[in-house]
Design an enzyme around this catalytic site. Structure first.
Site, PDB file in Angstrom:
ATOM      1  N   ARG A  22       0.831  -1.224   0.000  1.00 20.86           N
ATOM      2  CA  ARG A  22       0.000   0.000   0.000  1.00 20.86           C
ATOM      3  C   ARG A  22       0.867   1.278   0.000  1.00 20.86           C
ATOM      4  O   ARG A  22       0.456   2.310   0.527  1.00 20.86           O
ATOM      5  CB  ARG A  22      -0.932   0.040   1.216  1.00 20.86           C
ATOM      6  CG  ARG A  22      -2.042  -0.990   1.193  1.00 20.86           C
ATOM      7  CD  ARG A  22      -2.994  -0.802   0.022  1.00 20.86           C
ATOM      8  NE  ARG A  22      -4.150  -1.671   0.095  1.00 20.86           N
ATOM      9  CZ  ARG A  22      -4.185  -2.931  -0.366  1.00 20.86           C
ATOM     10  NH1 ARG A  22      -3.124  -3.477  -0.927  1.00 20.86           N
ATOM     11  NH2 ARG A  22      -5.293  -3.636  -0.284  1.00 20.86           N
TER      12      ARG A  22
ATOM     13  N   SER B  55     -11.088  -1.145   2.685  1.00 22.79           N
ATOM     14  CA  SER B  55     -10.480  -1.457   3.983  1.00 22.79           C
ATOM     15  C   SER B  55     -10.141  -0.151   4.695  1.00 22.79           C
ATOM     16  O   SER B  55      -9.500   0.715   4.111  1.00 22.79           O
ATOM     17  CB  SER B  55      -9.178  -2.231   3.788  1.00 22.79           C
ATOM     18  OG  SER B  55      -9.416  -3.444   3.121  1.00 22.79           O
TER      19      SER B  55
ATOM     20  N   GLU C 288      -6.040   3.346   6.547  1.00 14.75           N
ATOM     21  CA  GLU C 288      -5.663   3.157   5.153  1.00 14.75           C
ATOM     22  C   GLU C 288      -6.103   4.302   4.245  1.00 14.75           C
ATOM     23  O   GLU C 288      -5.301   4.807   3.468  1.00 14.75           O
ATOM     24  CB  GLU C 288      -6.198   1.805   4.668  1.00 14.75           C
ATOM     25  CG  GLU C 288      -5.338   1.183   3.598  1.00 14.75           C
ATOM     26  CD  GLU C 288      -6.105   0.962   2.324  1.00 14.75           C
ATOM     27  OE1 GLU C 288      -5.534   0.418   1.404  1.00 14.75           O
ATOM     28  OE2 GLU C 288      -7.286   1.356   2.250  1.00 14.75           O
TER      29      GLU C 288
HETATM   30  N1  EPU Z   1     -11.311 -11.660   8.256  1.00 17.82           N
HETATM   31  C1  EPU Z   1     -12.085 -11.650   9.373  1.00 17.82           C
HETATM   32  N2  EPU Z   1     -13.316 -11.068   9.288  1.00 17.82           N
HETATM   33  C2  EPU Z   1     -13.793 -10.533   8.130  1.00 17.82           C
HETATM   34  C3  EPU Z   1     -12.996 -10.573   6.995  1.00 17.82           C
HETATM   35  C4  EPU Z   1     -11.763 -11.120   7.073  1.00 17.82           C
HETATM   36  O1  EPU Z   1     -11.688 -12.100  10.429  1.00 17.82           O
HETATM   37  O2  EPU Z   1     -14.917 -10.007   8.127  1.00 17.82           O
HETATM   38  C5  EPU Z   1      -9.953 -12.237   8.343  1.00 17.82           C
HETATM   39  C6  EPU Z   1      -9.918 -13.694   8.012  1.00 17.82           C
HETATM   40  O3  EPU Z   1      -8.903 -14.283   8.762  1.00 17.82           O
HETATM   41  C7  EPU Z   1      -9.534 -13.672   6.533  1.00 17.82           C
HETATM   42  C8  EPU Z   1      -8.575 -12.518   6.501  1.00 17.82           C
HETATM   43  O4  EPU Z   1      -9.119 -11.579   7.424  1.00 17.82           O
HETATM   44  O5  EPU Z   1      -8.912 -14.849   6.132  1.00 17.82           O
HETATM   45  C9  EPU Z   1      -8.395 -11.874   5.150  1.00 17.82           C
HETATM   46  O6  EPU Z   1      -9.619 -11.342   4.692  1.00 17.82           O
HETATM   47  P1  EPU Z   1      -9.807 -10.871   3.186  1.00 17.82           P
HETATM   48  O7  EPU Z   1      -9.398 -11.941   2.256  1.00 17.82           O
HETATM   49  O8  EPU Z   1     -11.188 -10.352   3.025  1.00 17.82           O
HETATM   50  O9  EPU Z   1      -8.752  -9.704   3.006  1.00 17.82           O
HETATM   51  P2  EPU Z   1      -8.294  -8.470   3.939  1.00 17.82           P
HETATM   52  O10 EPU Z   1      -6.920  -8.752   4.411  1.00 17.82           O
HETATM   53  O11 EPU Z   1      -9.313  -8.116   4.939  1.00 17.82           O
HETATM   54  C10 EPU Z   1      -7.151  -7.258   1.904  1.00 17.82           C
HETATM   55  C11 EPU Z   1      -7.082  -5.860   1.342  1.00 17.82           C
HETATM   56  C12 EPU Z   1      -8.325  -5.560   0.538  1.00 17.82           C
HETATM   57  C13 EPU Z   1      -8.469  -6.608  -0.570  1.00 17.82           C
HETATM   58  C14 EPU Z   1      -8.535  -7.980   0.087  1.00 17.82           C
HETATM   59  C15 EPU Z   1      -8.617  -9.111  -0.916  1.00 17.82           C
HETATM   60  C16 EPU Z   1      -5.801  -4.543   2.929  1.00 17.82           C
HETATM   61  C17 EPU Z   1      -5.847  -3.511   4.017  1.00 17.82           C
HETATM   62  N3  EPU Z   1      -6.971  -4.902   2.440  1.00 17.82           N
HETATM   63  O12 EPU Z   1      -8.230  -7.284   2.839  1.00 17.82           O
HETATM   64  O13 EPU Z   1      -8.153  -4.293  -0.075  1.00 17.82           O
HETATM   65  O14 EPU Z   1      -9.613  -6.384  -1.359  1.00 17.82           O
HETATM   66  O15 EPU Z   1      -7.338  -8.180   0.873  1.00 17.82           O
HETATM   67  O16 EPU Z   1      -7.368  -9.408  -1.399  1.00 17.82           O
HETATM   68  O17 EPU Z   1      -4.721  -4.990   2.568  1.00 17.82           O
HETATM   69  C18 EPU Z   1      -8.543  -1.981   0.340  1.00 17.82           C
HETATM   70  O18 EPU Z   1      -7.328  -1.842   0.426  1.00 17.82           O
HETATM   71  O19 EPU Z   1      -9.331  -0.993   0.467  1.00 17.82           O
HETATM   72  C19 EPU Z   1      -9.095  -3.291   0.110  1.00 17.82           C
HETATM   73  C20 EPU Z   1     -10.408  -3.522   0.054  1.00 17.82           C
END
Ligand code: EPU
Length: 341
Positions: free
Chosen positions: A161, A236, A336
């Protein structure tokens, strides 16, 4: 250049929050952009470059300078593996076009709101890809010299990021075009768990991955849908924190669980899902605090629940979350989205 005064910024953000810009202009050509910058300079006003507004939190007081709303239109030029896209192009339409032509490299970045020119700034990433993996060059306008400059990938200093455009050289450049090197082989990258689960052993074409990612994003409320309160967000709201591996055990203990979800990040470090930390700290999907809350489908998205929320409402929820996570786990979450005041 068409200059307006006191223009509410809320409609230009996906959160639908924020006060007025003292001055506002929308630019669609390079000449208008230079004119707008000249105006701000002559008046001694700060200026802010607004793109898709999808990663932006605007203060209720608004912005005391000139908001330059970028719509630098242009075609995408394809030359072999190189795809040059104008900054003002809708990101998702560029991704779709590339996938339709059978190119892979950005298919996992389907359904992300905003403009192509914004993607190198924060090194947009999702579902196993980030733009740093495929950007060949970034063309930008240098605000100090008004000269056009071009950066090779290695000069952009991409990290999670992050790039030079939002760190060491913040506010120095305006991205005008981005050149991607995509693969005509069309072998998509399926490393992310959600995608592996979706496709199993299949070898989908880029366009199929594009559609699948949009489906996953939709199910998490991370696809913009008119009148869906879960999509009145800035994606996010917190970055996923990176901590030394040695701290994982203490966090597991504090959470009362056997192990903490995490991914390796560099040597000796682990990246934790901020969403998991929020959940553990009592901020669950659907949590409400007055006009704001947490998406009912993804814990990491703070939302303008009612459409009537203010920036202060969001900041109150943000601060409550940061304090609780810090108190329980000793991790300071970082915001973010960009804050404009
Ligand atoms: N999780 C939870 N609760 C939830 C959602 C997720 O506990 O409601 C935990 C779970 O352990 C899950 C892990 O978080 O396995 C990862 O969740 P997810 O795959 O949804 O990804 P994220 O890490 O929450 C990141 C990016 C997103 C991107 C997704 C998909 C960041 C800050 N966010 O989210 O990017 O779409 O991966 O790859 O790195 C953004 O930057 O605005 C954004 C939406």
């Amino acid at each position: 250049m068409h200059l307006e005064r006191n223009v509410s910024l809320a409609p230009y953000t996906t959160l639908r929050i924020g006060g007025p810009a003292r001055f506002y202009t929308r630019v669609t050509t390079y000449a208008e952009l230079i004119e707008a910058l000249g105006f701000a300079r002559a008046e001694g006003l700060p200026s802010f470059l607004l793109g898709g507004g999808s990663n932006l939190l605007v203060a209720d007081e608004g912005y005391p300078g000139l908001v330059i709303h970028l719509g630098l239109a242009g075609d995408t030029v394809v030359d072999g593996e190189l795809h040059e896209v104008a900054a003002g192009t809708e990101w998702d339409s560029f991704v779709r076009g590339a996938c339709e032509l059978g190119y892979s490299g950005v298919e996992c970045l389907a359904g992300i709101p905003g403009l192509a020119g914004g993607t190198p700034v924060q090194n947009v990433g999702a579902y196993g890809q980030e733009v740093a993996q495929t950007i060949a060059r970034v063309t930008a306008l240098d605000l100090e010299t008004l000269a056009t400059v071009s950066f090779a990938n290695s000069e952009c200093r991409f990290a999670y990021r992050q790039s030079l455009f939002n760190s060491t050289h913040r506010n120095r450049y305006i991205v005008t075009a981005v050149r991607f090197r995509l693969s005509p082989e069309g072998r998509p990258n399926l490393t992310y768990a959600d995608l592996k689960q979706h496709f199993g052993d299949a070898r989908p074409a880029p366009l199929e991955v594009y559609e699948a990612v949009r489906g996953i994003r939709r199910s998490k409320g991370m696809l913009l849908v008119e009148d869906d309160p879960d999509s009145r967000s800035a994606g996010s709201f917190f970055k996923n924190p990176v901590i030394p591996v040695g701290q994982l055990e203490g966090i597991a203990k504090a959470a009362g669980v056997a192990s903490v979800p995490n991914w390796p990040s560099g040597v000796e470090n682990a990246k934790l899902p901020a969403a998991w930390l929020l959940d553990q700290a009592g901020f669950h999907k659907g949590f409400a605090l007055g006009e704001v809350g947490i998406s009912s489908r993804h814990t990491l998205a703070l939302i303008n629940r009612t459409g009537r929320a203010t920036c202060v409402d969001i900041l109150r929820l943000r601060d409550a979350i940061v304090a609780e996570v810090q108190g329980r786990f000793g991790i300071r979450l970082e915001q973010e989205p960009v804050y404009l005041a």
